[in-house]
Design an enzyme around this catalytic site. Structure first.
Site, PDB file in Angstrom:
ATOM      1  N   LYS A  81      48.429  52.820  40.855  1.00  0.00           N
ATOM      2  CA  LYS A  81      48.051  52.037  39.667  1.00  0.00           C
ATOM      3  C   LYS A  81      46.555  51.705  39.630  1.00  0.00           C
ATOM      4  CE  LYS A  81      52.540  49.859  38.938  1.00  0.00           C
ATOM      5  NZ  LYS A  81      53.250  48.594  38.730  1.00  0.00           N
TER       6      LYS A  81
ATOM      7  N   ASP B  67      52.931  45.356  32.987  1.00  0.00           N
ATOM      8  CA  ASP B  67      53.786  44.686  33.972  1.00  0.00           C
ATOM      9  C   ASP B  67      53.916  43.187  33.686  1.00  0.00           C
ATOM     10  OD1 ASP B  67      54.437  46.928  35.482  1.00  0.00           O
ATOM     11  OD2 ASP B  67      52.649  46.750  36.726  1.00  0.00           O
TER      12      ASP B  67
END
Ligand code: ATR
Length: 285
Positions: free
Chosen positions: A77, A113
């Site tokens: 990420k 997220d």
């Protein structure tokens, strides 16, 4: 003949994928295919086993060969965010991206997220976050990604406790400026005793996939306090087991967050918001 048509049709479909390592058990393809069916989108969604040596090349090749969007999971990420030409504010603050796409010749990166966690807490679990006192365990990448969205949801105080306190201190120093209106503090694990009780305790450590947490004190949870594990599995996670033992009556794992972050990514790509509840129910079943 029928097979020929099928091939042509699938070649014309938009291509999406999730890239990570390991990736075999990722639920993202099931989730995105369910959203596509629900919203009438024709798309392909695959898994790509990422490589530490050539992650960036793999991403560029995916888009150069007609790919439309990538979800990115551990451990890539941060690299996904770093390689993008345009980075959303929330991905910048998180230091990481889980969603990539192309606009013209630019690779853009975003991070869904945090909004996934907030929507699961508020919409699916009915938690009021405005004014809430929240404890987060852990100060790694997973924790970093959700701090600012919790502030934006109105959390009054976010306390971060980490096994290695210096890491929690760095996290707070980095993010305090991005969280106006929320008290953000770091603590040693041993301080949890006198900080309790909390409305919500979020486990953002990596212990859901193996490993036991250090001891948690009784009285950690307010009477209606929620224990939330960002991880999930077929069995209750070690954190949820301990939380139940010390009196938490409301327990949730991160499956809802997984589906909600996917829904937010789907919305970025397709401009339509899918209905998450039936997908969460199917995955649980
Ligand atoms: P992620 O991207 O999943 O957050 P990470 O950046 O490696 O992964 O962070 C893992 C987090 O889980 C850290 O907060 C780590 O604590 P340390 O900073 O002290 O290492 C925490 N963690 C991992 N195993 C743990 C355990 N057994 N008990 C408590 N915390 C643990």
């Amino acid at each position: 003949m029928a097979r020929g048509w099928f091939t042509l049709e699938t070649e014309l479909m938009l291509r999406y994928a999730v890239i990570g390592r390991p990736i075999a058990h990722s639920r993202s393809p099931d989730i995105h295919r369910a959203f596509a069916e629900q919203t009438g989108k024709a798309l392909h969604y695959d898994r790509i086993e990422g490589s530490a040596e050539h992650f960036e090349q793999d991403v560029r090749r995916f888009f150069a060969t007609g790919g439309s969007g990538l979800n990115v999971t551990l451990p890539f990420k941060e690299r996904a965010r770093a390689m993008a030409d345009r980075v959303s504010v929330r991905a910048k603050v998180a230091g990481a991206a889980n969603t990539l796409g192309m606009q013209g010749h630019d690779l853009w990166a975003d991070n869904t997220d945090g909004i996934g966690l907030v929507r699961d807490l508020m919409d699916n679990l009915g938690r009021v976050l405005v004014g809430a006192r929240v404890l987060m365990l852990g100060a790694g990448g997973a924790a970093r990604g959700v701090v600012q969205p919790l502030a934006q949801a109105g959390v009054a105080a976010l306390h971060i406790a980490n096994r290695t306190e210096a890491r929690a201190r760095h996290l707070v120093e980095d993010l305090v400026g991005a969280c106006p209106g929320m008290s953000l503090q770091h603590h040693a694990w041993q301080a949890l005793d006198w900080l309790a009780p909390f409305d919500v305790v979020i486990n953002a450590t990596s212990t859901a996939v193996g490993g036991e947490l250090p001891k948690l004190p009784t009285g950690l949870f307010a009477s209606d306090g929620l224990a939330y594990d960002m991880g999930y599995g077929s069995e209750p996670t070690p954190f949820l087991r301990v939380a139940a033992e010390i009196g938490a009556v409301r327990l949730a794992d991160g499956l809802g967050m997984l589906v909600e972050q996917a829904a937010a990514a789907f919305e970025l790509w397709h401009d339509v918001r899918p209905d998450t509840k039936p997908v969460i129910d199917t995955l649980r079943a």
